[in-house]
Motif scaffolding. Structure first.
Motif, PDB file in Angstrom:
ATOM      1  N   THR A 138       0.824  -1.210   0.000  1.00  0.00           N
ATOM      2  CA  THR A 138       0.000   0.000   0.000  1.00  0.00           C
ATOM      3  C   THR A 138       0.857   1.259   0.000  1.00  0.00           C
ATOM      4  O   THR A 138       0.358   2.345  -0.293  1.00  0.00           O
ATOM      5  N   ARG A 139       2.126   1.086   0.335  1.00  0.00           N
ATOM      6  CA  ARG A 139       3.024   2.245   0.386  1.00  0.00           C
ATOM      7  C   ARG A 139       4.467   1.786   0.218  1.00  0.00           C
ATOM      8  O   ARG A 139       4.866   0.748   0.755  1.00  0.00           O
ATOM      9  N   GLY A 172       2.338  -3.257   3.640  1.00  0.00           N
ATOM     10  CA  GLY A 172       1.090  -3.798   3.131  1.00  0.00           C
ATOM     11  C   GLY A 172      -0.014  -3.701   4.159  1.00  0.00           C
ATOM     12  O   GLY A 172       0.107  -2.974   5.151  1.00  0.00           O
ATOM     13  N   PRO A 173      -1.081  -4.439   3.974  1.00  0.00           N
ATOM     14  CA  PRO A 173      -2.211  -4.410   4.930  1.00  0.00           C
ATOM     15  C   PRO A 173      -1.766  -4.787   6.333  1.00  0.00           C
ATOM     16  O   PRO A 173      -0.947  -5.693   6.520  1.00  0.00           O
ATOM     17  N   GLY A 174      -2.295  -4.088   7.330  1.00  0.00           N
ATOM     18  CA  GLY A 174      -1.937  -4.391   8.709  1.00  0.00           C
ATOM     19  C   GLY A 174      -0.512  -4.045   9.058  1.00  0.00           C
ATOM     20  O   GLY A 174       0.056  -4.581  10.011  1.00  0.00           O
ATOM     21  N   GLU A 175       0.093  -3.140   8.309  1.00  0.00           N
ATOM     22  CA  GLU A 175       1.476  -2.714   8.542  1.00  0.00           C
ATOM     23  C   GLU A 175       2.482  -3.838   8.316  1.00  0.00           C
ATOM     24  O   GLU A 175       3.592  -3.814   8.862  1.00  0.00           O
ATOM     25  N   ALA A 176       2.111  -4.849   7.526  1.00  0.00           N
ATOM     26  CA  ALA A 176       3.084  -5.873   7.140  1.00  0.00           C
ATOM     27  C   ALA A 176       4.187  -5.219   6.327  1.00  0.00           C
ATOM     28  O   ALA A 176       3.941  -4.285   5.552  1.00  0.00           O
ATOM     29  N   ARG A 177       5.419  -5.716   6.495  1.00  0.00           N
ATOM     30  CA  ARG A 177       6.553  -5.077   5.852  1.00  0.00           C
ATOM     31  C   ARG A 177       7.347  -6.077   5.013  1.00  0.00           C
ATOM     32  O   ARG A 177       7.509  -7.237   5.391  1.00  0.00           O
ATOM     33  N   GLN A 210      10.724 -10.118   5.489  1.00  0.00           N
ATOM     34  CA  GLN A 210       9.269 -10.035   5.513  1.00  0.00           C
ATOM     35  C   GLN A 210       8.791 -10.118   6.957  1.00  0.00           C
ATOM     36  O   GLN A 210       9.279 -10.946   7.733  1.00  0.00           O
ATOM     37  N   ALA A 211       7.856  -9.274   7.337  1.00  0.00           N
ATOM     38  CA  ALA A 211       7.311  -9.286   8.692  1.00  0.00           C
ATOM     39  C   ALA A 211       5.835  -8.924   8.645  1.00  0.00           C
ATOM     40  O   ALA A 211       5.410  -8.119   7.811  1.00  0.00           O
ATOM     41  N   PHE A 216       8.798  -2.681  16.465  1.00  0.00           N
ATOM     42  CA  PHE A 216       8.812  -1.610  17.463  1.00  0.00           C
ATOM     43  C   PHE A 216       7.787  -0.545  17.094  1.00  0.00           C
ATOM     44  O   PHE A 216       7.431  -0.381  15.930  1.00  0.00           O
ATOM     45  N   ALA A 217       7.321   0.181  18.105  1.00  0.00           N
ATOM     46  CA  ALA A 217       6.419   1.310  17.895  1.00  0.00           C
ATOM     47  C   ALA A 217       7.040   2.559  18.518  1.00  0.00           C
ATOM     48  O   ALA A 217       7.683   2.483  19.568  1.00  0.00           O
ATOM     49  N   ASP A 218       6.890   3.691  17.850  1.00  0.00           N
ATOM     50  CA  ASP A 218       7.421   4.951  18.356  1.00  0.00           C
ATOM     51  C   ASP A 218       6.550   5.429  19.523  1.00  0.00           C
ATOM     52  O   ASP A 218       5.396   5.793  19.343  1.00  0.00           O
ATOM     53  N   TRP A 219       7.120   5.431  20.728  1.00  0.00           N
ATOM     54  CA  TRP A 219       6.390   5.750  21.943  1.00  0.00           C
ATOM     55  C   TRP A 219       6.815   7.105  22.505  1.00  0.00           C
ATOM     56  O   TRP A 219       6.428   7.465  23.615  1.00  0.00           O
ATOM     57  N   THR A 220       7.620   7.859  21.774  1.00  0.00           N
ATOM     58  CA  THR A 220       8.223   9.081  22.293  1.00  0.00           C
ATOM     59  C   THR A 220       7.195  10.056  22.845  1.00  0.00           C
ATOM     60  O   THR A 220       7.287  10.515  23.994  1.00  0.00           O
ATOM     61  N   GLU A 221       6.208  10.384  22.038  1.00  0.00           N
ATOM     62  CA  GLU A 221       5.210  11.377  22.454  1.00  0.00           C
ATOM     63  C   GLU A 221       4.373  10.869  23.619  1.00  0.00           C
ATOM     64  O   GLU A 221       4.125  11.587  24.596  1.00  0.00           O
TER      65      GLU A 221
END
Length: 581
Positions: A138-139, A172-177, A210-211, A216-221
């Motif tokens: 998707t991106r 891709g869908p569901g943030e698959a990479r 492929q994942a 990880f998620a950006d938790w800074t804010e």
């Protein structure tokens, strides 16, 4: 011939696979040997060619791919372009590539080594392969397709060969990479109008990741961590050779509640951020009394008085271009008094100068942590130095802990002052003799490995151990990445496309200097521990040498699979002209 072409050449004796993804014509022969640089082409000409090629790869192919405009990709190719097919291909799992996160086997991804089939097609085939590669995306998160070495010959001025870094990643869908990464070899041709286009591309072997979701998620804010940074106190136009006060982060549980807290050192005032145990941080700097206002380059939590809680050592740096005179100060110790409060001890430690960092270790085995402070150099005061073999660094300092927060400078007696422009140090008993040793990463000058002799003195054994790395050392970390029981070492350096492009243009260079310059441009180093205290450099083999403009680095087992992984911080700010960054 590169390892990619050696791999691909093995397939030339076989018949290309059939089916809808097979090449439309027989396998083409392996590309001929790369041309040699034309010594009469000056740097400006080569740089102009490199800029033109980037317009083809980044401005043409990548820009089109990012927009999923596949047909526009063909505008960057010559009519008769020969492109190695991406499919069909063999994919071999890379051992130890599990990534935490899946609903079933707790592995969110896989890492494979993808080998191209060794067959070449035309522009239509290339577009077809790109469509298949990005199917379901998707991106396009990243398309990095840049030349790092160009070979222009006098005999064929309108035809050049180039080595390029390829890195294509999508979501891709569901943030698959999905990501593909590797080095490729290409040829470009210039038409009568002066426009360059891609005429041949050999993919060879790449890594494919492929994942099913991000690791990880950006938790800074959400954590309430600051993202702004105070002004450094000098004009960026004055910057030279790393005279930049970057600051750093120290991690430690200062209040003993079981949660790691953060201390941010910077161009004052520094910040102490308390971990609330719920994923957030609170600024407790004023209450704790640790808002140092010097030009803090680094900080270190360490129990310097053996009372069970971590004290704070703040490293302050000063360069001649810093405008604020009141920030010219030495290093400061804050004693942890318990109850979340510190007391700044009187006096300052060390000479005022271009300090870069500090580490703590009990080098003499007396049960007290000692301090080792690395120093860079003030290029504004000392502008003429030998880039390859610098011996004019400011000089590092070793402070022996005498107890009661008293420290003795034993640098000269211990022999660990060094002569390079040092950025970082890392302690470890690499030779397993029961005495802790220290490795020093130098930006300018070969790196050093000081072996602890046990009599209060050290000797630099880096050359004999195979660790005299001449590259621009930024950081270092010890760890047993292959689980063979021996310590290995990762050294973060600065990868340079420019160095790879231009060093070959100077055939008159001394062979030893040429070798050191090329090594300096190749990126990071991974040294695998061997018997007898020696090391083997394996970064390219392990595919961990390319990490951009690297800074800090560290081993850690992020997926809890029993194998050490690597994290490398990298980047730099953009200049006013993108190509000059």
């Amino acid at each position: 011939m590169s390892r990619f072409h050696r791999f691909a050449a093995a397939f030339l004796l076989a018949t290309c696979a059939t089916g809808p993804t097979a090449a439309t014509e027989p396998c083409a022969p392996a590309p001929p040997p790369l041309g040699v640089p034309d010594p009469e082409r000056d740097l400006a000409q080569v740089e102009e060619i490199v800029g033109a090629l980037k317009e083809v790869t980044m401005g043409g192919i990548c820009k089109s791919l990012t927009a999923f405009d596949f047909e526009r990709v063909r505008a960057s190719l010559t009519p008769g372009a020969r492109i190695e097919r991406l499919f069909p291909r063999a994919e071999t799992p890379i051992v130890g590539s599990k990534i935490v996160g899946s609903k079933t086997d707790r592995t969110a991804g896989s890492l494979t080594r993808a080998a191209a089939p060794g067959c070449f097609g035309g522009g239509a085939d290339f577009v077809s392969d790109l469509r298949r590669l990005t199917d379901g995306w998707t991106r396009v998160e990243r398309c990095f397709f840049k030349p790092f070495r160009v070979f222009a010959t006098r005999e064929e001025p309108r035809r050049v060969r180039a080595d390029l870094h390829l890195w294509i990643a999508g979501t891709g869908p569901g943030e698959a990479r999905t990501a593909e990464k590797g080095d490729v070899e290409a040829e470009f041709e210039q038409d009568e109008a002066g426009a360059w286009r891609l005429s041949r591309l050999a993919f060879g072997e790449r890594e494919r990741f492929q994942a099913d979701r991000p690791a990880f998620a950006d938790w800074t804010e959400r954590a309430g961590l600051p993202t702004d940074w105070p002004e450094a106190g000098y004009d960026t136009a004055d910057i030279a050779y790393g005279q930049i006060l970057y600051g750093g982060i120290a991690v430690g549980d200062f209040d003993g509640d079981g949660w790691p807290d953060l201390y941010l050192s910077r161009t004052g005032p520094n910040l102490l951020l308390r971990n609330d145990g719920r994923g957030g941080f609170t600024d407790v700097t004023a209450r704790a009394g640790v808002g140092d206002t010097g030009n803090s380059q680094a900080a270190l939590f360490a129990d310097l008085d053996n009372d069970g809680d971590p004290d704070l050592f703040v490293v302050n740096a000063w360069y001649s271009l810093v405008k604020s005179a009141d920030s010219k100060r030495g290093h400061v110790i804050y004693r942890n008094d318990g109850g979340g409060r510190f007391t700044r001890l009187p006096g300052e430690l060390g000479p005022v100068g271009p300090a870069s960092g500090a580490t703590a270790a009990d080098f003499d085995g007396d049960g007290r942590l000692d301090l080792y402070v690395t120093y860079y150099q003030d290029a504004n005061l000392n502008p003429y130095h030998h880039y390859v073999e610098a011996h004019d660094g400011f000089g590092n300092r070793l402070y022996r802990n005498l107890g009661g927060f008293r420290f003795e400078d034993v640098t000269e007696r211990a022999g660990v002052g060094g002569h390079g422009w040092s950025y970082a140090s890392a302690w470890a008993d690499y030779d397993e003799d029961g005495r802790i040793d220290v490795f020093v990463a130098n930006d300018f000058g070969d790196d050093a490995l000081y072996r602890n002799r046990g009599d209060g003195k050290f000797e630099d054994v880096a050359p004999s151990a195979g660790l005299a790395d001449p590259a621009n050392g930024m950081s270092a970390d010890w760890g047993d990445y292959d689980n063979d029981g021996r310590l290995d070492l990762y050294v973060a350096n600065m990868y340079s496309k420019t160095g790879n492009q231009f060093v070959p243009l100077f055939p008159e260079l001394d062979p030893q200097v040429r070798q050191k310059l090329l090594w300096s441009a190749r990126g990071n180093s991974l040294y695998r521990g061997q018997a007898g205290g020696r090391f083997e450099e394996t970064a390219k083999k392990a595919a961990v040498n390319l990490a951009g403009w690297a800074w800090g680095s560290n081993f850690f087992d992020y997926d809890n699979d029993g194998r050490l992984d690597l994290h490398v911080a990298n980047g730099f700010w953009q200049g006013p002209i993108a190509d000059d960054a």
